[in-house]
Design a protein around this motif. Structure first.
Motif, PDB file in Angstrom:
ATOM      1  N   TYR A  33       0.844  -1.207   0.000  1.00 52.36           N
ATOM      2  CA  TYR A  33       0.000   0.000   0.000  1.00 52.36           C
ATOM      3  C   TYR A  33       0.874   1.251   0.000  1.00 52.36           C
ATOM      4  O   TYR A  33       0.607   2.207  -0.741  1.00 52.36           O
ATOM      5  N   PHE A  34       1.906   1.280   0.835  1.00 55.96           N
ATOM      6  CA  PHE A  34       2.794   2.443   0.870  1.00 55.96           C
ATOM      7  C   PHE A  34       3.471   2.636  -0.488  1.00 55.96           C
ATOM      8  O   PHE A  34       3.628   3.761  -0.962  1.00 55.96           O
ATOM      9  N   THR A  35       3.864   1.551  -1.118  1.00 56.44           N
ATOM     10  CA  THR A  35       4.559   1.633  -2.400  1.00 56.44           C
ATOM     11  C   THR A  35       3.674   2.206  -3.497  1.00 56.44           C
ATOM     12  O   THR A  35       4.069   3.126  -4.218  1.00 56.44           O
ATOM     13  N   ALA A  36       2.466   1.666  -3.617  1.00 50.63           N
ATOM     14  CA  ALA A  36       1.620   2.005  -4.757  1.00 50.63           C
ATOM     15  C   ALA A  36       0.726   3.211  -4.524  1.00 50.63           C
ATOM     16  O   ALA A  36       0.350   3.891  -5.487  1.00 50.63           O
ATOM     17  N   LEU A  37       0.372   3.499  -3.248  1.00 50.20           N
ATOM     18  CA  LEU A  37      -0.626   4.545  -3.013  1.00 50.20           C
ATOM     19  C   LEU A  37      -0.210   5.625  -2.029  1.00 50.20           C
ATOM     20  O   LEU A  37      -0.624   6.778  -2.189  1.00 50.20           O
ATOM     21  N   ALA A  38       0.551   5.288  -1.007  1.00 53.32           N
ATOM     22  CA  ALA A  38       0.798   6.272   0.050  1.00 53.32           C
ATOM     23  C   ALA A  38       1.868   7.280  -0.349  1.00 53.32           C
ATOM     24  O   ALA A  38       1.624   8.487  -0.358  1.00 53.32           O
ATOM     25  N   ASN A  39       3.068   6.782  -0.674  1.00 57.48           N
ATOM     26  CA  ASN A  39       4.149   7.718  -1.003  1.00 57.48           C
ATOM     27  C   ASN A  39       5.224   7.131  -1.919  1.00 57.48           C
ATOM     28  O   ASN A  39       6.086   7.853  -2.380  1.00 57.48           O
ATOM     29  N   GLY A  40       5.205   5.826  -2.129  1.00 62.56           N
ATOM     30  CA  GLY A  40       6.146   5.207  -3.061  1.00 62.56           C
ATOM     31  C   GLY A  40       7.494   4.849  -2.500  1.00 62.56           C
ATOM     32  O   GLY A  40       8.333   4.281  -3.217  1.00 62.56           O
ATOM     33  N   ASN A  41       7.750   5.133  -1.192  1.00 63.80           N
ATOM     34  CA  ASN A  41       9.113   4.885  -0.700  1.00 63.80           C
ATOM     35  C   ASN A  41       9.190   4.430   0.754  1.00 63.80           C
ATOM     36  O   ASN A  41      10.269   4.428   1.345  1.00 63.80           O
ATOM     37  N   SER A  42       8.062   4.049   1.355  1.00 68.35           N
ATOM     38  CA  SER A  42       8.120   3.590   2.739  1.00 68.35           C
ATOM     39  C   SER A  42       7.508   2.205   2.859  1.00 68.35           C
ATOM     40  O   SER A  42       7.083   1.620   1.862  1.00 68.35           O
ATOM     41  N   GLN A  43       7.450   1.682   4.093  1.00 77.09           N
ATOM     42  CA  GLN A  43       6.963   0.324   4.264  1.00 77.09           C
ATOM     43  C   GLN A  43       6.785   0.014   5.744  1.00 77.09           C
ATOM     44  O   GLN A  43       7.116   0.829   6.603  1.00 77.09           O
ATOM     45  N   MET A  44       6.260  -1.173   6.036  1.00 77.60           N
ATOM     46  CA  MET A  44       6.330  -1.731   7.374  1.00 77.60           C
ATOM     47  C   MET A  44       7.702  -2.403   7.476  1.00 77.60           C
ATOM     48  O   MET A  44       7.978  -3.379   6.786  1.00 77.60           O
TER      49      MET A  44
END
Length: 356
Positions: free
Chosen positions: A308-319
């Motif tokens: 979700y972070f990769t594709a929608l939130a910002n493209g560069n963060s994660q759990m």
């Protein structure tokens, strides 16, 4: 946690799983549709007697064709079983209907993630959230959070709050055990932590630091609860490294916040925390790390949330894996002096002090 050191599946099991992956979007949408049209609830209400296709048609108002294709797919998925032409609910079907974690995850994937995930490959290649354009043209989802369609906002906040609501009661005693009086809540979002803190400790004053859009929501809620004398607000764009953090706090608190940023951004934020704190002050970070989970399913959920972070939130963060995250803490000049795992469903609390 050592879930991923061996390939334990037989060749047949591996091929079966590959087909589940290939039809994954179909499986998801069938399960969601059977839930949302009332099919699963109708079958469940029949108990061990079960329902025929015609009876399900009568109770749901769906066509014979629609009921038939969904039930046949549901058999393969494992949501229902059939005996003597009557369908009954399985344990998996029960969890799709009633398990709060499953519902929150499913609604989040459907309403927030599903359409944007088609741009995952472009997001990986370009290093930005290409899927976010299904909602708007913001650099990250956080700038647009207050402008998302109401049902998308509802699912986003339900997902976010489900895990924090579970962890906050358990972590409050850890945070305030040393008599903290002034706390800076960075990324305080809708004010849930500030409210919980005010109710837990009569002496604490919380300052919420976040984007103006989020603070507007928090400020309204704080005002409604009559807590304006206990909570202050500091609007800031945390991605602007030129903006210093306010000073004079015993503790800087960040909950489910730093996973919203890249490693470089995490270091930048923590360095500004370093500059804002006295030698006696410290940072408390509440995060869920996929490598520190007790159960493989919990690790799986966190690993998939990263996408979700990769594709929608910002493209560069994660759990994050805990070691990647702790390396960022050290790069900013802090050391982890206390680590408390297994808080709530999935969280770890890190207490970080300046390296002197």
């Amino acid at each position: 946690m050592n879930f991923y050191s061996k390939d334990t599946k037989t060749a047949l099991e591996a091929k079966d799983l590959a087909q589940w992956i290939a039809f994954g979007p179909v499986v998801f949408q069938v399960a969601r549709t059977m839930r949302d049209t009332g099919m699963l609830a109708a079958v469940e209400a029949s108990g061990t007697t079960g329902l025929t296709q015609a009876e399900i048609m009568d109770q749901t108002g769906l066509s014979r064709y629609g009921v038939r294709v969904l039930l046949e797919s549901g058999l393969g998925i494992g949501l229902v079983v059939v005996n003597a032409d009557k369908y009954t609910l399985t344990k998996t079907g029960y969890f799709i209907l009633h398990d709060a974690l499953t519902r929150v995850n499913m609604d989040f994937v459907q309403d927030v993630c599903y359409h944007g995930l088609s741009d995952l490959e472009a997001s990986i290649r370009n290093g930005k959230a290409e899927g976010l354009k299904v909602f708007g043209q913001w650099p990250t989802i956080y700038e647009g959070l207050s402008q998302l369609p109401p049902h998308v906002q509802k699912s986003w906040f339900a997902f976010d709050h489900f895990f924090s609501d579970n962890a906050f009661p358990a972590v409050l005693r850890h945070v305030y055990k040393d008599g903290v009086k002034r706390l800076l809540d960075i990324g305080g979002n809708t004010g849930k932590w500030a409210i919980a803190s005010s109710r837990h400790s009569p002496d604490v004053h919380v300052t919420i630091m976040d984007l103006p859009g989020q603070l507007n929501v928090a400020e309204q809620r704080i005002s409604e609860l009559g807590l304006t004398d206990r909570v202050s607000f500091f609007p800031s764009n945390l991605l602007d490294p030129s903006q210093p953090f306010p000073t004079g706090f015993d503790v800087i608190w960040m909950s489910q916040f730093l996973d919203c940023f890249s490693e470089e951004e995490i270091v930048s934020i923590l360095k500004r925390c370093y500059n804002a704190l006295s030698e006696e002050g410290y940072v408390l970070i509440l995060e869920a790390f996929w490598d520190l989970q007790r159960f493989e399913t919990a690790a799986f959920c966190l690993q998939q949330t990263s996408i979700y972070f990769t594709a929608l939130a910002n493209g560069n963060s994660q759990m994050y894996h805990s070691q990647v995250f702790i390396d960022c803490v050290r790069a900013a000049g802090f050391e982890v002096v206390e680590q408390t795992d297994h808080i709530g469903l999935s969280h770890t609390l890190l207490k970080c002090k300046k390296v002197v």
